[in-house]
Design an enzyme around this catalytic site. Sequence first.
Site, PDB file in Angstrom:
ATOM      1  N   TRP A 451       0.822  -1.218   0.000  1.00 22.59           N
ATOM      2  CA  TRP A 451       0.000   0.000   0.000  1.00 22.59           C
ATOM      3  C   TRP A 451       0.849   1.258   0.000  1.00 22.59           C
ATOM      4  CZ3 TRP A 451      -1.699   3.184   4.535  1.00 22.59           C
ATOM      5  CH2 TRP A 451      -2.806   4.013   4.245  1.00 22.59           C
ATOM      6  N   GLU A 485      -2.126  -1.379  -3.917  1.00 28.11           N
ATOM      7  CA  GLU A 485      -2.895  -0.167  -4.170  1.00 28.11           C
ATOM      8  C   GLU A 485      -2.036   1.097  -4.281  1.00 28.11           C
ATOM      9  OE1 GLU A 485      -7.210  -0.520  -2.275  1.00 28.11           O
ATOM     10  OE2 GLU A 485      -5.670  -0.315  -0.734  1.00 28.11           O
ATOM     11  N   GLU A 507      -6.594  -0.394  -6.172  1.00 27.41           N
ATOM     12  CA  GLU A 507      -7.046   0.949  -6.533  1.00 27.41           C
ATOM     13  C   GLU A 507      -5.862   1.687  -7.133  1.00 27.41           C
ATOM     14  OE1 GLU A 507      -8.619   2.889  -3.115  1.00 27.41           O
ATOM     15  OE2 GLU A 507     -10.500   1.788  -3.155  1.00 27.41           O
TER      16      GLU A 507
END
Length: 610
Positions: A451, A485, A507
């Site tokens: 992340w 992400e 994402e």
Amino acid sequence: MTPSPTPFATPSSSGRSPVGRRAVLGAAAAVASASALTGLATPASATSASATSAGRSKSPRALPGGGDLGPNVIVFDPSTPGIQAKLDEVFKKQESAQFGTGRYALLFKPGSYSGLNAQIGFYTSIAGLGLSPDDTTINGDITVDAGWFNGNATQNFWRSAENLAVVPVNGTNRWAVAQAAPFRRMHVRGGLNLSPDGYGWASGGYIADSRIDGQVGPYSQQQWYTRDSAIGSWLNGVWNMVFSGVEGAPGQSFPNPPYTTLATTPVSREKPFLYLNGSEYRVFLPEKRTNARGVTWGNGTPRGTSLPLSQFYVAKPGVSAATLNEALAQGLQLLLTPGIYHLDRPIQVNRANTVVLGLGYATLIPDNGATAVKVADVDGVRLAGFLIDAGPVNSATLLEVGPAGASADHSANPTTVQDVFIRIGGAGPGKATTSMVINSRHTIVDHTWVWRADHGDGVGWETNRADYGVRVNGDDVLATGLFVEHFNKYDVQWYGQRGRTIFFQNEKAYDAPNQAAIQNGSIKGYAAYKVADSVTTHEGWGLGSYCYYNVDPSIVQHHGFAAPNASGVKFHNLLVVSLGGQGQYERVINDTGSPTSGTSTVPSTVVSYP
């Protein structure tokens, strides 16, 4: 993952996908400060023993194995007074401490416990100390909810439950989590609700080697992956629900309902875990399974081997990387007790079958641009249960499994990377060019969240610059539960042959300032998942990419997935979603698939490619 437009779900009589609606939440939330935690229970300890391998026992400078597990490993037995008060005390500190420094492992000795509600906050792991989940029974609840964030569970990261049986008070246990919150080796004697109270937004999650006797209700969960488990039934799906090796799983039906179901998992080897053999702490090492289905512990003693704690260097925060490497060179394994470890050089794992096991989200921070962990091209290394947090000086890599050019065959005894999470920014400025690099063949990456932070401290397009998330160079690598992400360029790049991914959640970076910032030559944007043109064999099941370009909503992403057009490169059940119309995808994979449209937050799907 941050609060984002998500279909809202309530129970439905059909058990099918719930009715959707769209809304946009801001990233900030009012968070009440928690008072300092004091007066915890007596820390866990184990009998200290010197290393006994030939050579090191003779050296007065040899590091000892075993020892005390430190103040943040809190061990309970059924006779411990005030268990609920201690649980509440930890939760009060950790409930809203998303980027705090507290780290805790709550461990329960075998036996039966009654009247407990263990609320689990950030950087908190709860686990049983038996060989089987059924050795340790909580007559009560192990709860994750989202009251701290106004009923929104999309930031309920970094917490875990493992190796316990739960008999929920009202028949259903609530586990409303987002990324990096594994539910492993659990037995729920009832149902499991994966949504927060009020059915607010949620974005998770991962279950493995668990038995849920009743119904699993995801309700508002955007996506979920369940591996090698047994469930009574499954209620609904929003965008991407993936099952492999799950008894009781719903049938294949993507995209409506959005279920991707594989009868078995090709290869799996469960995460190592700490347990008690009488009064002695040991670490159990489950054996590898092929074409796995169902739990490993259902018929008595699980299959595998174990090591006494005396063969582990029990590390405490403040220890140097040099000392950790000295322990490894002596032949010891590593047990990282809860806390934060600063590293001025990599932890270098050179020996086959080495175990590096973290408790309570032990966190490694590489300083001055170092790599946190490097693994040689050897058999059977097990990395599990820790977080790597990038430092403010750019690291070329944060985790390397195998050196560049690694080519040894590890099919009989692969390296596993399990519940190893990587973060760039959020707790402060961090930078890394490529976060995780897998060079060794046959590596299994089983549940990771890599992340680049989209909220918290030290966040900005250049402030926490991280161009690439995961790069796979090795052949025959399997990813089960891959969450990556917000990277500035490619989130996943796959160069190895015969790679496989079962479940992918992504994402794209929210904070791209404009179209030019993400332009990839003549292509609009970098794919979330890119298979190199040189690859001739690759397969993926249940892969999703979402965009939410909130700085410049006019940004267009050409596709979520890019791969060579080769007969051996196959994808099943792909989707892309524009969250509330903040940016759009033109295609799903390569030049295939319909564009996302307007502000509808409805997935565009491709069931089979090519």
